[in-house]
Design an enzyme around this catalytic site. Structure first.
Site, PDB file in Angstrom:
ATOM      1  N   SER A 181     -29.952 -44.930  19.999  1.00 44.55           N
ATOM      2  CA  SER A 181     -30.190 -45.313  18.560  1.00 44.55           C
ATOM      3  C   SER A 181     -29.861 -44.351  17.690  1.00 44.55           C
ATOM      4  CB  SER A 181     -31.990 -45.402  18.587  1.00 44.55           C
ATOM      5  OG  SER A 181     -32.378 -45.339  17.167  1.00 44.55           O
ATOM      6  N   TYR A 224     -40.468 -41.612  20.761  1.00 46.00           N
ATOM      7  CA  TYR A 224     -39.375 -42.558  21.150  1.00 46.00           C
ATOM      8  C   TYR A 224     -38.018 -42.148  20.905  1.00 46.00           C
ATOM      9  CZ  TYR A 224     -36.165 -46.172  19.771  1.00 46.00           C
ATOM     10  OH  TYR A 224     -35.124 -47.014  19.569  1.00 46.00           O
ATOM     11  N   LYS A 269     -34.557 -41.160  23.612  1.00 46.72           N
ATOM     12  CA  LYS A 269     -33.231 -41.810  23.643  1.00 46.72           C
ATOM     13  C   LYS A 269     -32.289 -40.444  23.633  1.00 46.72           C
ATOM     14  CE  LYS A 269     -33.799 -46.496  23.042  1.00 46.72           C
ATOM     15  NZ  LYS A 269     -33.589 -47.203  24.171  1.00 46.72           N
TER      16      LYS A 269
END
Ligand code: WQD
Length: 338
Positions: free
Chosen positions: A124, A149, A153
């Protein structure tokens, strides 16, 4: 060529399953349906005119993975399955680190065990944080993640890079998505946010459908043309096609130790207000929206530099913001009519 698609019943996963079949690959889905619905499989059946193999399992379950690798001749993996709610990750970091990191490491171990060579990872643009310079290239330094989060990644990217360096046969690509929106033009598959959507476009379509009273635009005092945040909104079908191109690029790599990262965006930034007004125009409706305070953690503006993915992976976004918002509305109307 069977491709294991983790989270293949999800938003981006299901659209990628369609494009894999269109490109002559044979997708095998593994999904625990924690953030997707079985209706996606029905939609896929209608679009493709055939069933897609689906294992209702968790990709954190080694026994389930053993069953699949022993039964199916898997040649590559596209790893979508992950928890992805930014706000929830702040409240429950361990849930995110455990799920998102463990699944990636387990899949890499199974690749070594079963001689699977190609790995495409769903990363992302959140790994860039608020970039100093725009548009962001793949060389733009990653900044400390704004959320657990986003950190999962970044950490997964590093794990994959290091495993590839150490294990010649494995080749991998991380795709850094910008903002995926829209739905399949057939309106048979699309985004199915659980509960109150935190992402912009599902909130817009639910407001237009009367499911939400109004939408608040978070912040109008940013240093942008109209004061609202800028993002790079990419149609989910274009994004799905990027995964097929990534697999093709991996297939071309003759020696192992291949690892690379690609930004996957349109290369164009749009403000929140521009998106909302475009949605009203292309769908000929009025949205009830108001301007409110900034949302903590939001970056002010980010959009992709896409020369690398265009030139090396041979992929370019074809759909416009208007296409995405038209398809998103058509999908919402289908959902609301059920
Ligand atoms: C976009 C813009 C909001 C809702 C996150 C993750 C990213 C990816 C996509 C998973 C922002 C504004 C939103 C609303 C608003 N996640 N907004 N009113 O935050 O850019 O990215 O979701 O893969 O990794 O970081 O997407 O859609 O939440 O917000 O004004 O009701 O819309 O402030 O400027 P975001 P988003």
């Amino acid at each position: 060529m069977k491709i294991l698609v983790t989270g293949g019943a999800g938003f981006i996963g299901s659209h990628t399953v369609v494009e894999l079949v269109n490109a002559g690959y044979e997708p095998v889905i593994i999904d625990n349906f924690s953030n997707s619905e079985h209706s996606a499989l029905e939609g896929l059946q209608q679009i493709l005119g055939r069933d897609v193999i689906c294992y209702e399992n968790d990709c954190n379950d080694p026994d389930a993975l053993d069953t699949i690798f022993q039964k199916e001749q898997i040649t590559g993996i596209i790893h979508f399955a992950a928890y992805k709610a930014v706000g929830e990750s702040v409240a429950s970091p361990m849930k995110y680190y455990r799920n998102n990191l463990d699944s990636t490491m387990l899949l890499l171990e199974k690749m070594e065990q079963y001689g699977v060579k190609n790995f495409v990872f769903s990363s992302s643009c959140t790994v860039y944080g608020q970039p100093e310079k725009l548009p962001v290239t793949e060389e733009t330094p990653r900044l400390p993640a704004q959320s657990p989060y986003g950190n999962t990644k970044a950490i997964c990217e590093d794990i994959i890079r290091d495993v590839v360096r150490a294990n010649a046969p494995i080749k991998a690509i991380s795709l850094r998505y910008f903002n995926p929106i829209g739905a399949h033009p057939s309106a048979l598959i699309g985004e199915l946010p659980l509960g109150v959507p935190s992402n912009l476009v599902p909130f817009v379509t639910q407001t237009a459908a009367g499911l939400r009273e109004k939408i608040t635009i978070f912040g109008d005092d940013y240093n942008t043309p109209d004061g609202t945040c800028i993002r790079d909104y990419i149609h989910v079908v274009d994004l799905a096609k990027a995964h097929v191109q990534a697999l093709r690029l991996l297939d071309k790599q003759t020696e192992g130790n291949y690892y690379d990262v690609f930004n996957v965006g349109t290369g164009q930034g749009n403000t929140v207000l521009e998106l909302v007004q475009t949605f009203e125009e292309v769908n000929d409706l009025k949205l009830n929206y108001s301007l409110g305070p900034r949302r903590p953690g939001d970056v002010e503006k980010i959009y992709a530099e896409v020369d690398k993915v265009n030139n090396i992976m041979g992929w370019k976004a074809e759909k416009t913001l208007a296409d995405s918002l038209r398809d998103a509305w058509r999908w919402q109307q289908k959902l609301t009519s059920k």
